[in-house]
Design a protein around this motif. Structure first.
Motif, PDB file in Angstrom:
ATOM      1  N   ILE A   8       0.858  -1.187   0.000  1.00 32.51           N
ATOM      2  CA  ILE A   8       0.000   0.000   0.000  1.00 32.51           C
ATOM      3  C   ILE A   8       0.890   1.231   0.000  1.00 32.51           C
ATOM      4  CG2 ILE A   8      -1.738   1.284   1.319  1.00 32.51           C
ATOM      5  CD1 ILE A   8      -2.655  -1.400   2.488  1.00 32.51           C
ATOM      6  N   ASN A   9       0.625   2.129  -0.935  1.00 32.83           N
ATOM      7  CA  ASN A   9       1.428   3.356  -1.005  1.00 32.83           C
ATOM      8  C   ASN A   9       0.535   4.580  -1.091  1.00 32.83           C
ATOM      9  OD1 ASN A   9       3.507   1.365  -2.836  1.00 32.83           O
ATOM     10  ND2 ASN A   9       4.360   2.611  -1.205  1.00 32.83           N
ATOM     11  N   TYR A  10       1.118   5.726  -0.731  1.00 35.50           N
ATOM     12  CA  TYR A  10       0.436   6.998  -0.887  1.00 35.50           C
ATOM     13  C   TYR A  10       1.066   7.725  -2.054  1.00 35.50           C
ATOM     14  CZ  TYR A  10      -0.640   5.695   3.883  1.00 35.50           C
ATOM     15  OH  TYR A  10      -1.026   4.993   4.992  1.00 35.50           O
ATOM     16  N   LYS A  11       0.217   8.202  -2.952  1.00 34.85           N
ATOM     17  CA  LYS A  11       0.721   8.989  -4.086  1.00 34.85           C
ATOM     18  C   LYS A  11       0.301  10.434  -3.881  1.00 34.85           C
ATOM     19  CE  LYS A  11      -0.995   8.873  -8.500  1.00 34.85           C
ATOM     20  NZ  LYS A  11      -1.024  10.230  -9.073  1.00 34.85           N
TER      21      LYS A  11
ATOM     22  N   LEU B  42       5.307   9.601   4.542  1.00 33.74           N
ATOM     23  CA  LEU B  42       6.558   9.410   3.789  1.00 33.74           C
ATOM     24  C   LEU B  42       7.049   7.958   3.842  1.00 33.74           C
ATOM     25  CD1 LEU B  42       8.464  12.708   4.680  1.00 33.74           C
ATOM     26  CD2 LEU B  42       7.667  12.020   2.400  1.00 33.74           C
ATOM     27  N   GLU B  43       6.729   7.261   4.958  1.00 35.80           N
ATOM     28  CA  GLU B  43       7.149   5.849   5.065  1.00 35.80           C
ATOM     29  C   GLU B  43       6.613   5.001   3.925  1.00 35.80           C
ATOM     30  OE1 GLU B  43       5.926   3.958   8.735  1.00 35.80           O
ATOM     31  OE2 GLU B  43       7.158   5.359   9.886  1.00 35.80           O
ATOM     32  N   ARG B  44       5.436   5.387   3.418  1.00 30.67           N
ATOM     33  CA  ARG B  44       4.822   4.604   2.336  1.00 30.67           C
ATOM     34  C   ARG B  44       4.633   5.455   1.083  1.00 30.67           C
ATOM     35  NH1 ARG B  44       1.552  -0.057   3.567  1.00 30.67           N
ATOM     36  NH2 ARG B  44       1.801  -0.723   5.703  1.00 30.67           N
ATOM     37  N   ALA B  45       5.440   6.493   0.957  1.00 27.59           N
ATOM     38  CA  ALA B  45       5.270   7.385  -0.199  1.00 27.59           C
ATOM     39  C   ALA B  45       5.695   6.671  -1.472  1.00 27.59           C
ATOM     40  CB  ALA B  45       6.092   8.644  -0.010  1.00 27.59           C
ATOM     41  N   PHE B  46       4.895   6.842  -2.505  1.00 29.49           N
ATOM     42  CA  PHE B  46       5.184   6.224  -3.799  1.00 29.49           C
ATOM     43  C   PHE B  46       6.259   7.046  -4.510  1.00 29.49           C
ATOM     44  CE2 PHE B  46       3.755   5.226  -8.256  1.00 29.49           C
ATOM     45  CZ  PHE B  46       4.019   3.873  -8.190  1.00 29.49           C
ATOM     46  N   ASN B  47       7.325   6.377  -4.961  1.00 31.35           N
ATOM     47  CA  ASN B  47       8.374   7.029  -5.758  1.00 31.35           C
ATOM     48  C   ASN B  47       9.173   8.098  -5.024  1.00 31.35           C
ATOM     49  OD1 ASN B  47       7.990   5.462  -7.974  1.00 31.35           O
ATOM     50  ND2 ASN B  47       6.719   6.932  -9.075  1.00 31.35           N
ATOM     51  N   LEU B  48       9.267   8.002  -3.704  1.00 31.76           N
ATOM     52  CA  LEU B  48      10.100   8.963  -2.981  1.00 31.76           C
ATOM     53  C   LEU B  48      11.561   8.777  -3.412  1.00 31.76           C
ATOM     54  CD1 LEU B  48      10.003  11.132  -0.728  1.00 31.76           C
ATOM     55  CD2 LEU B  48      10.535   9.322   0.891  1.00 31.76           C
ATOM     56  N   ASN B  49      12.234   9.894  -3.628  1.00 30.27           N
ATOM     57  CA  ASN B  49      13.631   9.907  -4.094  1.00 30.27           C
ATOM     58  C   ASN B  49      13.812   9.269  -5.471  1.00 30.27           C
ATOM     59  OD1 ASN B  49      14.697  11.315  -1.890  1.00 30.27           O
ATOM     60  ND2 ASN B  49      14.596   9.439  -0.661  1.00 30.27           N
ATOM     61  N   GLN B  50      12.732   9.240  -6.221  1.00 26.58           N
ATOM     62  CA  GLN B  50      12.839   8.741  -7.603  1.00 26.58           C
ATOM     63  C   GLN B  50      12.362   9.809  -8.574  1.00 26.58           C
ATOM     64  OE1 GLN B  50      11.081   4.850  -8.103  1.00 26.58           O
ATOM     65  NE2 GLN B  50      11.650   4.332  -6.011  1.00 26.58           N
ATOM     66  N   GLU B  51      12.670   9.578  -9.836  1.00 22.74           N
ATOM     67  CA  GLU B  51      12.235  10.514 -10.883  1.00 22.74           C
ATOM     68  C   GLU B  51      10.728  10.404 -11.073  1.00 22.74           C
ATOM     69  OE1 GLU B  51      15.780  12.188 -12.785  1.00 22.74           O
ATOM     70  OE2 GLU B  51      13.966  11.937 -14.000  1.00 22.74           O
TER      71      GLU B  51
ATOM     72  N   ARG C 161       9.652  17.407 -14.731  1.00 19.61           N
ATOM     73  CA  ARG C 161      10.279  16.153 -14.332  1.00 19.61           C
ATOM     74  C   ARG C 161      11.327  16.453 -13.293  1.00 19.61           C
ATOM     75  NH1 ARG C 161       9.052  12.240 -17.867  1.00 19.61           N
ATOM     76  NH2 ARG C 161       8.111  13.031 -19.779  1.00 19.61           N
ATOM     77  N   GLY C 162      11.431  15.588 -12.309  1.00 13.56           N
ATOM     78  CA  GLY C 162      12.453  15.807 -11.292  1.00 13.56           C
ATOM     79  C   GLY C 162      12.425  14.673 -10.298  1.00 13.56           C
ATOM     80  N   ILE C 163      13.169  14.854  -9.213  1.00 17.02           N
ATOM     81  CA  ILE C 163      13.217  13.822  -8.178  1.00 17.02           C
ATOM     82  C   ILE C 163      12.327  14.257  -7.018  1.00 17.02           C
ATOM     83  CG2 ILE C 163      14.716  12.509  -6.630  1.00 17.02           C
ATOM     84  CD1 ILE C 163      16.979  13.071  -8.632  1.00 17.02           C
ATOM     85  N   PHE C 164      11.444  13.359  -6.616  1.00 12.36           N
ATOM     86  CA  PHE C 164      10.505  13.644  -5.529  1.00 12.36           C
ATOM     87  C   PHE C 164      11.282  13.530  -4.208  1.00 12.36           C
ATOM     88  CE2 PHE C 164       6.636  11.570  -3.217  1.00 12.36           C
ATOM     89  CZ  PHE C 164       6.557  12.658  -2.366  1.00 12.36           C
ATOM     90  N   ARG C 165      11.585  14.682  -3.583  1.00 15.21           N
ATOM     91  CA  ARG C 165      12.446  14.685  -2.395  1.00 15.21           C
ATOM     92  C   ARG C 165      11.715  14.679  -1.062  1.00 15.21           C
ATOM     93  NH1 ARG C 165      16.941  12.336  -3.618  1.00 15.21           N
ATOM     94  NH2 ARG C 165      18.285  13.513  -5.007  1.00 15.21           N
ATOM     95  N   ASN C 166      10.595  15.399  -0.975  1.00 13.47           N
ATOM     96  CA  ASN C 166       9.996  15.530   0.357  1.00 13.47           C
ATOM     97  C   ASN C 166       8.639  16.226   0.263  1.00 13.47           C
ATOM     98  OD1 ASN C 166       9.833  15.407   3.134  1.00 13.47           O
ATOM     99  ND2 ASN C 166      11.831  16.339   3.486  1.00 13.47           N
TER     100      ASN C 166
END
Ligand code: BTN
Length: 242
Positions: free
Chosen positions: A99-102, A189-198, A209-214
């Motif tokens: 389960i993730n949060y988007k 953030l523990e279940r964030a979808f694509n955290l630290n990804q493009e 487009r970028g990196i999802f940081r926080n």
């Protein structure tokens, strides 16, 4: 009908539980912790002016809140609701599905959207509208969707899911009142979808487009583009498939 501190008004069909809750709250006919629940909607509303398919079989409700806090913190409540619903759904999982949060507050099961949240607010109240696909999901959506039944979840009575949500929501809401957004943001953030990804974020007039940081204190998305952080208040996140 009542559940703990909550008052639930159950309808067979309404246009939109959010619209009904907004008009009842404006005319003082519903109060803090009142819920408008329906079996189907004829004009279910999604984020960004979209519609929310609302046939019988899924769960649709709106929770009215009167937070005794600055209006600037209202948007944080949709994260409180997303985490509460994620925890509630997890309680029905037989095999620990992912389960993730988007961002901002969609709930995904293995990368497909199973629930959405629409927060609408007025001067002194907030309406949190939640739709969860239990029996069915729409096919032609901008983001792939799924439903709990199809993913092997066993929900025999959708009221049980609502009650689990309300239990989790009560706990998290109290945490939010006592300690602010930080504990909620951490859980999200523990279940964030694509955290630290493009990722790709579609804004009304452009796509970034970028990196999802926080997340910041308001729940804005912090996107890193060429080593610079850009704050995004509203938009639609997609996986960056390039
Ligand atoms: C989204 O776009 O992801 C948000 C969807 C929110 C749907 C729910 S269903 C109950 C409530 N009433 C509405 O009209 N919308 C919300």
């Amino acid at each position: 009908m009542f559940y703990k501190n909550f008052t639930i008004k159950h309808f067979e069909q309404v246009e939109s539980t959010n619209s009904l809750a907004l008009s009842l709250a404006r005319t003082y006919q519903i109060d803090h912790n009142h819920i408008i629940l329906t079996d189907s909607q004829t004009g279910g509303k999604g984020r960004m002016g979209r519609s929310w398919a609302s046939p019988v079989g899924n769960l649709y409700f709106s929770l009215a809140l009167k937070p005794q806090k600055s209006i600037a913190t209202n948007s944080q409540l949709s994260f409180v609701a997303a985490v509460a619903m994620g925890l509630a759904i997890a309680e029905f999982s037989k095999d620990a599905k992912e389960i993730n949060y988007k961002w901002p507050n969609d709930i995904l099961l293995e990368g497909r959207k199973v629930a959405g949240i629409l927060l609408e607010s007025d001067a002194d109240f907030v309406i949190l509208g939640i739709g969860i696909n239990i029996k069915s999901h729409p096919e032609q959506t901008s983001y792939p969707a799924c439903n709990l039944d199809g993913q092997g979840f066993e929900i025999t009575d959708k009221i049980n899911l609502l009650e689990k949500f309300l239990d989790n929501f009560s706990n998290l809401y109290q945490k939010w009142l006592d300690f602010g957004f930080t504990p909620i943001r951490n859980l999200w953030l523990e279940r964030a979808f694509n955290l630290n990804q493009e990722i790709a974020v579609n804004l009304p007039n452009q796509s970034l487009r970028g990196i999802f940081r926080n997340l910041d204190e308001q729940g804005n998305l912090l996107l890193e583009i060429n080593n610079q952080i850009q704050l995004i208040a509203s938009g639609e996140v997609f996986e960056d498939r390039l």
